[in-house]
Design a protein around this motif. Structure first.
Motif, PDB file in Angstrom:
ATOM      1  N   LYS B  30     -22.724  12.410 -42.885  1.00  9.37           N
ATOM      2  CA  LYS B  30     -21.709  13.159 -42.142  1.00  9.37           C
ATOM      3  C   LYS B  30     -20.316  12.609 -42.444  1.00  9.37           C
ATOM      4  O   LYS B  30     -20.144  11.398 -42.617  1.00  9.37           O
ATOM      5  CB  LYS B  30     -21.978  13.018 -40.635  1.00  9.37           C
ATOM      6  CG  LYS B  30     -23.158  13.847 -40.170  1.00  9.37           C
ATOM      7  CD  LYS B  30     -22.788  14.667 -38.937  1.00  9.37           C
ATOM      8  CE  LYS B  30     -23.788  15.780 -38.688  1.00  9.37           C
ATOM      9  NZ  LYS B  30     -24.696  15.482 -37.581  1.00  9.37           N
ATOM     10  N   ILE B  31     -19.374  13.489 -42.465  1.00 13.24           N
ATOM     11  CA  ILE B  31     -17.980  13.037 -42.605  1.00 13.24           C
ATOM     12  C   ILE B  31     -17.143  13.653 -41.481  1.00 13.24           C
ATOM     13  O   ILE B  31     -17.539  14.661 -40.903  1.00 13.24           O
ATOM     14  CB  ILE B  31     -17.381  13.395 -43.995  1.00 13.24           C
ATOM     15  CG1 ILE B  31     -17.347  14.910 -44.211  1.00 13.24           C
ATOM     16  CG2 ILE B  31     -18.134  12.705 -45.112  1.00 13.24           C
ATOM     17  CD1 ILE B  31     -16.469  15.345 -45.382  1.00 13.24           C
ATOM     18  N   PRO B  32     -16.001  13.041 -41.191  1.00  9.25           N
ATOM     19  CA  PRO B  32     -15.159  13.597 -40.119  1.00  9.25           C
ATOM     20  C   PRO B  32     -14.480  14.886 -40.573  1.00  9.25           C
ATOM     21  O   PRO B  32     -14.583  15.273 -41.738  1.00  9.25           O
ATOM     22  CB  PRO B  32     -14.111  12.498 -39.893  1.00  9.25           C
ATOM     23  CG  PRO B  32     -14.074  11.720 -41.164  1.00  9.25           C
ATOM     24  CD  PRO B  32     -15.445  11.816 -41.774  1.00  9.25           C
ATOM     25  N   GLU B  33     -13.804  15.531 -39.635  1.00  8.35           N
ATOM     26  CA  GLU B  33     -13.001  16.703 -39.996  1.00  8.35           C
ATOM     27  C   GLU B  33     -11.790  16.237 -40.804  1.00  8.35           C
ATOM     28  O   GLU B  33     -11.131  15.264 -40.448  1.00  8.35           O
ATOM     29  CB  GLU B  33     -12.535  17.416 -38.719  1.00  8.35           C
ATOM     30  CG  GLU B  33     -11.872  18.750 -39.032  1.00  8.35           C
ATOM     31  CD  GLU B  33     -11.352  19.465 -37.798  1.00  8.35           C
ATOM     32  OE1 GLU B  33     -11.702  19.059 -36.672  1.00  8.35           O
ATOM     33  OE2 GLU B  33     -10.570  20.419 -37.977  1.00  8.35           O
ATOM     34  N   ILE B  34     -11.531  16.924 -41.899  1.00  8.35           N
ATOM     35  CA  ILE B  34     -10.455  16.508 -42.809  1.00  8.35           C
ATOM     36  C   ILE B  34      -9.507  17.661 -43.063  1.00  8.35           C
ATOM     37  O   ILE B  34      -9.944  18.795 -43.282  1.00  8.35           O
ATOM     38  CB  ILE B  34     -11.045  16.091 -44.180  1.00  8.35           C
ATOM     39  CG1 ILE B  34     -11.931  14.861 -44.031  1.00  8.35           C
ATOM     40  CG2 ILE B  34      -9.954  15.817 -45.193  1.00  8.35           C
ATOM     41  CD1 ILE B  34     -12.742  14.587 -45.263  1.00  8.35           C
ATOM     42  N   LYS B  35      -8.214  17.353 -43.049  1.00 11.68           N
ATOM     43  CA  LYS B  35      -7.240  18.347 -43.490  1.00 11.68           C
ATOM     44  C   LYS B  35      -6.218  17.675 -44.374  1.00 11.68           C
ATOM     45  O   LYS B  35      -5.727  16.589 -44.059  1.00 11.68           O
ATOM     46  CB  LYS B  35      -6.530  18.980 -42.295  1.00 11.68           C
ATOM     47  CG  LYS B  35      -7.442  19.873 -41.476  1.00 11.68           C
ATOM     48  CD  LYS B  35      -6.637  20.934 -40.760  1.00 11.68           C
ATOM     49  CE  LYS B  35      -7.564  21.956 -40.128  1.00 11.68           C
ATOM     50  NZ  LYS B  35      -6.803  23.079 -39.551  1.00 11.68           N
ATOM     51  N   CYS B  36      -5.900  18.334 -45.470  1.00 12.22           N
ATOM     52  CA  CYS B  36      -4.922  17.794 -46.405  1.00 12.22           C
ATOM     53  C   CYS B  36      -3.786  18.802 -46.562  1.00 12.22           C
ATOM     54  O   CYS B  36      -4.030  20.006 -46.680  1.00 12.22           O
ATOM     55  CB  CYS B  36      -5.614  17.537 -47.748  1.00 12.22           C
ATOM     56  SG  CYS B  36      -4.503  16.976 -49.061  1.00 12.22           S
ATOM     57  N   TYR B  37      -2.549  18.309 -46.539  1.00 10.36           N
ATOM     58  CA  TYR B  37      -1.383  19.183 -46.678  1.00 10.36           C
ATOM     59  C   TYR B  37      -0.560  18.764 -47.886  1.00 10.36           C
ATOM     60  O   TYR B  37      -0.318  17.574 -48.096  1.00 10.36           O
ATOM     61  CB  TYR B  37      -0.536  19.138 -45.402  1.00 10.36           C
ATOM     62  CG  TYR B  37      -1.253  19.811 -44.269  1.00 10.36           C
ATOM     63  CD1 TYR B  37      -1.161  21.186 -44.088  1.00 10.36           C
ATOM     64  CD2 TYR B  37      -2.080  19.081 -43.415  1.00 10.36           C
ATOM     65  CE1 TYR B  37      -1.852  21.827 -43.069  1.00 10.36           C
ATOM     66  CE2 TYR B  37      -2.778  19.712 -42.391  1.00 10.36           C
ATOM     67  CZ  TYR B  37      -2.658  21.088 -42.228  1.00 10.36           C
ATOM     68  OH  TYR B  37      -3.346  21.715 -41.229  1.00 10.36           O
ATOM     69  N   GLU B  38      -0.148  19.745 -48.651  1.00  9.55           N
ATOM     70  CA  GLU B  38       0.575  19.486 -49.901  1.00  9.55           C
ATOM     71  C   GLU B  38       1.851  20.331 -49.928  1.00  9.55           C
ATOM     72  O   GLU B  38       1.807  21.542 -49.714  1.00  9.55           O
ATOM     73  CB  GLU B  38      -0.340  19.837 -51.085  1.00  9.55           C
ATOM     74  CG  GLU B  38       0.338  19.934 -52.446  1.00  9.55           C
ATOM     75  CD  GLU B  38       1.071  18.667 -52.869  1.00  9.55           C
ATOM     76  OE1 GLU B  38       0.498  17.561 -52.753  1.00  9.55           O
ATOM     77  OE2 GLU B  38       2.238  18.794 -53.298  1.00  9.55           O
ATOM     78  N   LYS B  39       2.962  19.675 -50.224  1.00  9.78           N
ATOM     79  CA  LYS B  39       4.269  20.350 -50.284  1.00  9.78           C
ATOM     80  C   LYS B  39       4.359  21.337 -51.444  1.00  9.78           C
ATOM     81  O   LYS B  39       4.965  22.399 -51.319  1.00  9.78           O
ATOM     82  CB  LYS B  39       5.335  19.257 -50.441  1.00  9.78           C
ATOM     83  CG  LYS B  39       6.742  19.732 -50.471  1.00  9.78           C
ATOM     84  CD  LYS B  39       7.707  18.575 -50.232  1.00  9.78           C
ATOM     85  CE  LYS B  39       8.058  17.828 -51.488  1.00  9.78           C
ATOM     86  NZ  LYS B  39       9.186  16.883 -51.303  1.00  9.78           N
ATOM     87  N   GLN B  40       3.759  20.977 -52.574  1.00 11.54           N
ATOM     88  CA  GLN B  40       3.849  21.821 -53.762  1.00 11.54           C
ATOM     89  C   GLN B  40       2.841  22.988 -53.683  1.00 11.54           C
ATOM     90  O   GLN B  40       2.015  23.036 -52.796  1.00 11.54           O
ATOM     91  CB  GLN B  40       3.606  20.993 -55.018  1.00 11.54           C
ATOM     92  CG  GLN B  40       4.591  19.844 -55.163  1.00 11.54           C
ATOM     93  CD  GLN B  40       4.446  19.110 -56.492  1.00 11.54           C
ATOM     94  OE1 GLN B  40       5.105  19.443 -57.464  1.00 11.54           O
ATOM     95  NE2 GLN B  40       3.592  18.110 -56.527  1.00 11.54           N
ATOM     96  N   ASP B  41       2.935  23.884 -54.669  1.00  8.82           N
ATOM     97  CA  ASP B  41       2.059  25.057 -54.629  1.00  8.82           C
ATOM     98  C   ASP B  41       0.725  24.816 -55.334  1.00  8.82           C
ATOM     99  O   ASP B  41      -0.089  25.726 -55.437  1.00  8.82           O
ATOM    100  CB  ASP B  41       2.767  26.289 -55.201  1.00  8.82           C
ATOM    101  CG  ASP B  41       3.127  26.110 -56.659  1.00  8.82           C
ATOM    102  OD1 ASP B  41       2.829  25.035 -57.238  1.00  8.82           O
ATOM    103  OD2 ASP B  41       3.725  27.029 -57.242  1.00  8.82           O
TER     104      ASP B  41
END
Lengths: 451, 451
Positions: B30-41
């Motif tokens: 199991k892994i935790p909930e992950i969110k990644c945000y990126e400035k570029q397109d």
């Protein structure tokens, strides 16, 4: 008065706000606590020239779009402060189109008469704003760039005067990725020197394209080509400047245009305008507008209708500048001081809609001038900002447009008469096309040799 | 697992973090909930080339410092992922110094094997972070640049992988304000084409100066002058490249140097390094460091000692790159998953101090390589990131330095052997100095004509 006003930006708008409060204080009236924060290391906003491009010393997006050899592109008589004239500042009559350093000196001259500087913290950027519905206050997080420190301030009113000629709008054209010469936005243009003997392409058809084109021509570019999207700028260009339809694509050092023509260029300068950008504001407090005469979120062009404690100065497309910012600042001041009572939100909305509908009807530059004249007339009527002959200023703007159409290379040699103190401008010692030195010192010399 | 991990940035560091969690998931854990945000397109960080300079399409300071014709300046065998080799990706042996597009393809190849993209939101910048002492959570305000909308997310752990080659460090030199040619930082250099037949001055003596100098020489600049502050780069420069002491001042198009010499230049490129900048973090959560091998706020070079829920990847000065980010990401993952227990703060502080003291003793590039090798060895020992022969990589780094010293124009023609799968690199079809086309297509051609 136990409330606090935050001002973001110490350019012409922020300084107008400080001046408005200060003029009240000079009359012996109480004013609220005021704090002004400025990202740059000095006041003057766009008029504070920097050699840097892209980002500043501390990595913040640069405010300035100013370049060497920039001379006013409208008569100074149209932007004169009504409470501080050019004659008062310079003690002499000067020409109608002074260069940047002279205008900066004038802006600074007025504000230096006051104690405004003590309210301003420089090198400090507004990083994030939260509005607290319970306390009815703004929390603003500032970033002290020199010390790499963040801190919070709380304000009852927030005035945003951060300008809207700082964030480049730069569309993509096929092949621009591989264009072999220099590519920049007008925001990063710092003077024509770099383009002497070069073939340059400007994309755009507003003030930036016109002025940068003429500057480069004046300072010795080999050729200037201006590419327009919809309509050409259209004056009678001299040989060496021409207009062509929009770029379709680039290939290597070659640009292709909609009319099937093409050309080889050393540099491309995007004169494609600016975006209104407020990264420090949550989106429900953001002004979201294009460059227009009446942003539809602002009552009287100043007060954010969703939350009237938030105000914006100078966010309009501009014919009027310094004296419009003043009129707005005086209005904002009197609202903050409780002298101007705002109607209910729905009423304000109606008023905004009325103005926006009026703007929609405008077609020609003359219509735009009349529109903005009416707007300022209404603002000034509500405060003690010294009134002035707005019809005469409007007439000068119209004459200025005609002058430019007649000859874009010589319009800056014309002279106008101040509506503030009836001082007639001097014909400058050197015709603009021959004057390559834009320093204050040279400008104010009485007798000069043409270099 | 009912906690949430935020990752800021989808460059090599952020992608390593996603890959680390994904490899765990593939094992059925199991892994935790992950969110990644990126400035570029797109993903790829610095390897995601853009033609833009200064600020991006939405007015954010540009991440990229990448330029056309950039080829790896170290052997690919030193940066190879231990869980995804170059041979696996390309299905053939390639040279040791591939160009940008080839490296981007490799980075993307690994991540495309996973479902990592679904965790990433592009065109979205982290605007502001608050840490709540009560809930022990981070509130991160993000700005959706396309829609001009802000929103909040709450995280239990925050991983910052935003890089440190994006914010130019650009000192002032007397007279630079009036230098008549082009002035830019290496960050805004987009390729040598613009400098063909030009006399260019580079200020700096690190990788940027060396590589941009050589690129401009290769692509046809008339002359390349490199101005150093303390020590020259020092290889045996070919005729056409020279090193001089630091600039004292500029006058017009002329630069003056400490040894009394001077020169006339068409362009000045500041290769004066980068600042670590984290505008979205309050200063008590900011990493404040220069480019060094062991930032003194980071336990194991990863965990922010003041608040261990905050982590930074890839913030070191780098010999090792992709596989170091991997080693860090695997470490961060196992800490987040509770597999690695951190000692108390004071203990961590001691450990940091030990490493920092070690770094102080390093003097030569070889010492730096050995230092970073030890650091990575320690990290890898604590996770299941596939181990590899670090001594051999260190030896390759040292050989690479010697190769460069021998001939800065030909070192990229050398070949090395992978420590991951023992694949020996191919000698490239074209000597680097003769290869003006850096496309993936050309690079992978088997038989070529020299253009």
């Amino acid at each position: 008065m136990n409330f606090k006003v935050g001002i973001i930006g110490a350019g012409p708008s922020g300084l107008a706000m400080l001046r408005a409060f200060e003029s009240e204080q000079k009359k012996g009236n109480k004013i609220p606590e005021i704090k002004c924060y400025e990202k740059q290391d000095n006041w003057g906003g766009m008029w504070n020239y920097t050699w840097r491009t892209g980002v500043g010393k501390y990595g913040e997006p640069l405010h300035g779009s100013m370049y060497k050899y920039l001379w006013s592109n409208g008569p100074k008589e149209c932007l004169e402060f009504s409470d501080y004239t050019f004659s008062e500042h310079f003690g002499q009559s000067i020409s109608s189109y002074p260069p940047r350093e002279v205008l900066f000196d004038y802006i600074e001259g007025r504000i230096k008469q006051s104690n405004a500087r003590k309210y301003i913290t420089f090198n400090t950027v507004a990083r994030w704003v939260d509005y607290n519905e319970t306390t009815k206050q703004f929390r603003v997080v500032f970033d002290d760039l020199v010390n790499n420190k963040t801190f919070e301030e709380f304000f009852d009113y927030l005035v945003v005067g951060t300008g809207h000629f700082s964030t480049p709008n730069m569309p993509y054209f096929d092949g621009i990725d591989d264009f072999s010469g220099a590519v920049m936005h007008a925001h990063d243009f710092r003077g024509a020197d770099q383009f002497v003997d070069k073939d340059i392409l400007l994309i755009g058809s507003s003030y930036s394209a016109e002025d940068i084109g003429v500057q480069c021509y004046k300072h010795g570019s080999k050729s200037v080509t201006i590419s327009y999207r919809t309509n050409p700028i259209g004056p009678n260009w001299p040989e060496g400047i021409k207009e062509v339809p929009l770029v379709t694509h680039f290939d290597g050092d070659k640009a292709f245009f909609k009319d099937g023509s093409s050309g080889v260029f050393d540099a491309v300068i995007f004169c494609t305008g600016y975006q209104h950008k407020f990264p420090f504001l949550p989106d429900n407090l953001r002004l979201k507008t294009k460059n227009c005469l009446y942003p539809d979120q602002l009552y009287k062009g100043v007060v954010f209708n969703e939350l009237p404690q938030l105000m914006f100065l100078g966010m309009q497309d501009q014919y009027y500048t310094f004296n419009m910012f003043d009129a707005q600042a005086w209005y904002a001041r009197d609202y903050v001081l409780g002298r101007i009572a705002l109607p209910e939100k729905a009423e304000r909305e109606k008023d905004i809609e009325k103005w926006v509908a009026e703007e929609t009807k405008t077609e020609t530059p003359f219509d735009h001038i009349d529109f903005q004249t009416s707007y300022i007339r209404e603002l000034i009527a509500q405060t003690d900002y010294p009134g002035f002959n707005l019809d005469q200023v409007a007439a000068m703007f119209k004459q200025w447009i005609k002058d430019k159409e007649t000859n874009v290379l010589t319009y800056r040699d014309k002279v106008y008469t101040s509506v503030m103190d009836q001082c007639k401008a001097e014909i400058h010692h050197t015709p603009w096309m021959k004057e390559l030195d834009d320093s204050l010192e040279r400008y104010l010399e009485e007798e000069v040799e043409v270099k």
